[in-house]
Scaffold this motif. Structure first.
Motif, PDB file in Angstrom:
ATOM      1  N   TYR A 197       0.849  -1.214  -0.007  1.00  0.00           N
ATOM      2  CA  TYR A 197      -0.068  -0.002   0.012  1.00  0.00           C
ATOM      3  C   TYR A 197       0.848   1.340   0.077  1.00  0.00           C
ATOM      4  O   TYR A 197       0.375   2.498  -0.056  1.00  0.00           O
ATOM      5  CB  TYR A 197      -0.812   0.117   1.179  1.00  0.00           C
ATOM      6  N   LEU A 198       2.287   1.208  -0.115  1.00  0.00           N
ATOM      7  CA  LEU A 198       3.014   2.390  -0.014  1.00  0.00           C
ATOM      8  C   LEU A 198       2.966   3.349  -1.131  1.00  0.00           C
ATOM      9  O   LEU A 198       2.863   4.515  -1.051  1.00  0.00           O
ATOM     10  CB  LEU A 198       4.554   1.726  -0.113  1.00  0.00           C
ATOM     11  N   SER A 199       2.818   2.628  -2.374  1.00  0.00           N
ATOM     12  CA  SER A 199       2.930   3.705  -3.626  1.00  0.00           C
ATOM     13  C   SER A 199       1.841   4.658  -3.768  1.00  0.00           C
ATOM     14  O   SER A 199       0.630   4.334  -3.338  1.00  0.00           O
ATOM     15  CB  SER A 199       2.737   2.738  -5.114  1.00  0.00           C
ATOM     16  N   GLN A 200       2.267   5.677  -4.150  1.00  0.00           N
ATOM     17  CA  GLN A 200       1.361   6.874  -4.377  1.00  0.00           C
ATOM     18  C   GLN A 200       1.036   7.225  -5.682  1.00  0.00           C
ATOM     19  O   GLN A 200       2.071   7.281  -6.482  1.00  0.00           O
ATOM     20  CB  GLN A 200       1.879   8.015  -3.779  1.00  0.00           C
ATOM     21  N   ASP A 201      -0.033   7.212  -6.427  1.00  0.00           N
ATOM     22  CA  ASP A 201      -0.434   7.405  -7.627  1.00  0.00           C
ATOM     23  C   ASP A 201      -0.153   8.853  -8.248  1.00  0.00           C
ATOM     24  O   ASP A 201       0.194   9.339  -9.081  1.00  0.00           O
ATOM     25  CB  ASP A 201      -1.791   7.215  -7.979  1.00  0.00           C
ATOM     26  N   GLU A 202      -0.356   9.761  -7.264  1.00  0.00           N
ATOM     27  CA  GLU A 202      -0.295  11.367  -7.526  1.00  0.00           C
ATOM     28  C   GLU A 202       0.749  12.176  -6.593  1.00  0.00           C
ATOM     29  O   GLU A 202       1.259  11.456  -5.545  1.00  0.00           O
ATOM     30  CB  GLU A 202      -1.567  12.059  -7.319  1.00  0.00           C
ATOM     31  N   GLU A 203       1.671  12.666  -7.391  1.00  0.00           N
ATOM     32  CA  GLU A 203       2.625  13.540  -6.496  1.00  0.00           C
ATOM     33  C   GLU A 203       2.223  14.370  -5.604  1.00  0.00           C
ATOM     34  O   GLU A 203       1.161  15.074  -5.833  1.00  0.00           O
ATOM     35  CB  GLU A 203       3.461  14.454  -7.535  1.00  0.00           C
TER      36      GLU A 203
END
Length: 135
Positions: free
Chosen positions: A67-73
């Protein structure tokens, strides 16, 4: 430094710390419950407790990593807080669900053990009485 990286670091630190805290709390308080479920067999209770904690760590830390990844900056401080609140909220819900699942399963095991104890007579039968004829 990129705010997305800052959010990742904060998320990992808080999530791992929460997972460790919940696992230790469950381990310490669950040991007594397990000893009761396992009819006072302390060694078996410790072994089962340890296995449950290892499984808890594997599932929850695996989820935290996935769940770490982030789609938006993340562009500003507000974005950091919004991303963290969403991610940490989901992690807390998963930790709570895992806890409730463990308690449910252990309670089922405990109830089955109590029913088995109730089915056995407290004193073994000492004699046999023939049924009355014509009564």
């Amino acid at each position: 430094m990129d705010l997305t990286v800052v959010a990742y670091v904060i998320y990992l630190l808080v999530s791992v710390a929460l997972t460790i805290w919940v696992a230790r709390t469950l381990s310490q308080n669950g040991r007594i419950f397990l000893a009761d479920v396992l009819h006072g067999n302390e060694k078996l209770a410790d072994a089962v407790n340890h296995l449950l904690v290892v499984g808890f760590y594997l599932v929850n830390l695996g989820f935290v990593a996935l769940y770490l990844s982030q789609d938006e900056e993340i562009a500003d401080a507000r974005g950091v807080f919004e991303a963290l609140s969403t991610k940490l909220g989901v992690v807390l819900l998963v930790l709570g669900a895992m806890h409730l699942g463990n308690v449910y399963v252990l309670n089922k095991i405990r109830r089955r053990g109590l029913m088995e104890r109730e089915q056995q007579p407290p004193v073994p039968p000492q004699d046999w009485v023939a049924p009355a004829v014509g009564a």
